[in-house]
Scaffold this motif. Sequence first.
Motif, PDB file in Angstrom:
ATOM      1  N   ASN A 250       0.838  -1.201   0.000  1.00 29.31           N
ATOM      2  CA  ASN A 250       0.000   0.000   0.000  1.00 29.31           C
ATOM      3  C   ASN A 250       0.873   1.251   0.000  1.00 29.31           C
ATOM      4  N   LEU A 251       0.650   2.111  -0.980  1.00 31.51           N
ATOM      5  CA  LEU A 251       1.484   3.311  -1.153  1.00 31.51           C
ATOM      6  C   LEU A 251       1.552   4.155   0.118  1.00 31.51           C
ATOM      7  N   ILE A 252       0.399   4.398   0.736  1.00 29.88           N
ATOM      8  CA  ILE A 252       0.363   5.290   1.911  1.00 29.88           C
ATOM      9  C   ILE A 252       1.111   4.643   3.079  1.00 29.88           C
ATOM     10  N   GLU A 253       0.774   3.383   3.346  1.00 25.50           N
ATOM     11  CA  GLU A 253       1.350   2.696   4.502  1.00 25.50           C
ATOM     12  C   GLU A 253       2.854   2.526   4.362  1.00 25.50           C
ATOM     13  N   ARG A 254       3.327   2.262   3.150  1.00 26.47           N
ATOM     14  CA  ARG A 254       4.765   2.028   2.997  1.00 26.47           C
ATOM     15  C   ARG A 254       5.551   3.335   3.085  1.00 26.47           C
ATOM     16  N   ILE A 255       4.939   4.456   2.720  1.00 26.64           N
ATOM     17  CA  ILE A 255       5.613   5.747   2.923  1.00 26.64           C
ATOM     18  C   ILE A 255       5.626   6.082   4.419  1.00 26.64           C
ATOM     19  N   GLU A 256       4.489   5.907   5.098  1.00 24.62           N
ATOM     20  CA  GLU A 256       4.453   6.125   6.555  1.00 24.62           C
ATOM     21  C   GLU A 256       5.545   5.313   7.247  1.00 24.62           C
ATOM     22  N   GLY A 257       5.789   4.108   6.761  1.00 29.24           N
ATOM     23  CA  GLY A 257       6.766   3.212   7.363  1.00 29.24           C
ATOM     24  C   GLY A 257       8.185   3.403   6.851  1.00 29.24           C
ATOM     25  N   GLY A 258       8.370   4.249   5.864  1.00 23.30           N
ATOM     26  CA  GLY A 258       9.712   4.503   5.331  1.00 23.30           C
ATOM     27  C   GLY A 258      10.291   3.329   4.564  1.00 23.30           C
ATOM     28  N   LEU A 259       9.422   2.505   3.992  1.00 14.79           N
ATOM     29  CA  LEU A 259       9.909   1.386   3.177  1.00 14.79           C
ATOM     30  C   LEU A 259      10.226   1.913   1.783  1.00 14.79           C
ATOM     31  N   LEU A 260      11.469   1.743   1.376  1.00 18.10           N
ATOM     32  CA  LEU A 260      11.941   2.350   0.124  1.00 18.10           C
ATOM     33  C   LEU A 260      11.546   1.514  -1.083  1.00 18.10           C
ATOM     34  N   SER A 261      11.363   2.209  -2.201  1.00 14.04           N
ATOM     35  CA  SER A 261      11.015   1.567  -3.455  1.00 14.04           C
ATOM     36  C   SER A 261      12.129   1.807  -4.464  1.00 14.04           C
TER      37      SER A 261
ATOM     38  N   GLU B  40      11.916  14.318  11.372  1.00 10.65           N
ATOM     39  CA  GLU B  40      13.026  13.649  12.060  1.00 10.65           C
ATOM     40  C   GLU B  40      13.078  12.169  11.686  1.00 10.65           C
ATOM     41  N   LYS B  41      11.898  11.579  11.544  1.00  7.80           N
ATOM     42  CA  LYS B  41      11.835  10.158  11.191  1.00  7.80           C
ATOM     43  C   LYS B  41      10.519   9.856  10.469  1.00  7.80           C
ATOM     44  N   PHE B  42      10.379   8.626  10.005  1.00  5.19           N
ATOM     45  CA  PHE B  42       9.136   8.230   9.361  1.00  5.19           C
ATOM     46  C   PHE B  42       8.052   8.036  10.420  1.00  5.19           C
ATOM     47  N   TRP B  43       6.841   7.828   9.987  1.00  4.10           N
ATOM     48  CA  TRP B  43       5.697   7.905  10.877  1.00  4.10           C
ATOM     49  C   TRP B  43       5.453   6.591  11.640  1.00  4.10           C
ATOM     50  N   ILE B  44       5.749   5.454  10.993  1.00  8.80           N
ATOM     51  CA  ILE B  44       5.562   4.165  11.683  1.00  8.80           C
ATOM     52  C   ILE B  44       6.930   3.564  12.001  1.00  8.80           C
TER      53      ILE B  44
END
Length: 366
Positions: free
Chosen positions: A233-244, A362-366
């Motif tokens: 999921n685009l939103i969740e993976r950005i919140e979590g800082g998972l890189l693409s 400062e950091k990602f959201w999740i």
Amino acid sequence: MAIISPSRRVRRTPFTPGVEAAGVKGYTVYNRMLLPTFFESVVADYHHLKNHVQVWDVACERQVQVRGPDAARLMQMLTPRDLTRMEVGQCYYVPMVDETGGMLNDPVAVKLAEDRFWISIADSDLLLWVKAVALGYRLDVLVDEPDVSPLAIQGPQADALMARVFGDEIRAVRFFRFGLFNFEGRMLPIARSGYSKQGGYEIYVEGGDIGMPLWDALFKAGEDLQVRAGCPNLIERIEGGLLSYGNDMTRDNTPHEAGLGKFCNTTSAIGCIGRDALLRVAKEGPVQQIRALAIEGDIAPCDRPWPLLAGGKKVGQVTSAARSPDYGTNVAIGMVRMTHWDPGTAVEVETPDGMRRAVVQEKFWI
Ligand code: THG
């Protein structure tokens, strides 16, 4: 938008019949294979992922298999991450770089045996690089792409669902480790991993013929858990800082720029390809790096880099962005020059719809 015209070059997966029956509404192409992008809507899928459990067709995470007496040696040549302590049954997130230190891929390495690994690749043709390195160094290995298709089970109810299909022993699998579990007489590696921060598993489905039987078994077992077909999921993976890979970093970036310096052990004597280049960047430090950014206002999907500006000068770019329902802002990933990468720095993003204010986080959201 127009449809993706089907053809042999855009490969279907063993789970595609299930994905289509579940009403997939968007596809992208990843490693020349179909990858769903949403089912109901990106936002509806997001809420469901965070509250229930989803089954993801991530067969596009193709495996580069490395087998033979030189398998471990080849693996260590391919990554700056120290593999000396990696045990059979472990998975490692491993940046892979070329001789200039440029990122070629950011796969998950799976150690099946002392002389057998799978490299679970992101979206680049890593098989060709691995075969060429093996050939060029005359290594005693076989490199191929086996019939293995990952199926991810993600979300807070993932343990409950998986225990019903594979037994309670599945709960004991630790993060980035795998065990072998029986399905219809076949032993499948199942790891606690996946491209979300909601927890879950990845089943490495060996043999396309059991793809749909497994898919159906999971949906049957999870009916009362409200199991649905989903996808990264685009939103969740950005919140979590998972890189693409290909979006947030490319061959133009070093792992240190991508924030993956913690997965590089260049100080120790790891004889990997790109070592000298990485020793230099590790010593000097990167001049730009991945950052979380919060962007104000309405934004379009980010299908090309958006320039980051400060005082009219370019100070970086945004490569992933989406409206986050849970955080009430647009969450984004960008590459930011060191002059502007401190948390709280105000910048501007040049989007196709106009300039938007943004703040470095400062950091990602999740
Ligand atoms: N699983 C598997 N293969 C994959 C992916 C995956 N191949 C393609 C792509 N995803 C590779 N990229 C990533 C990016 C992030 C992670 C895994 C693969 C990831 N990162 C965790 C994090 O950042 O929180 C943990 C990393 C760690 O601590 O080791 O999981 O998803 N099979």
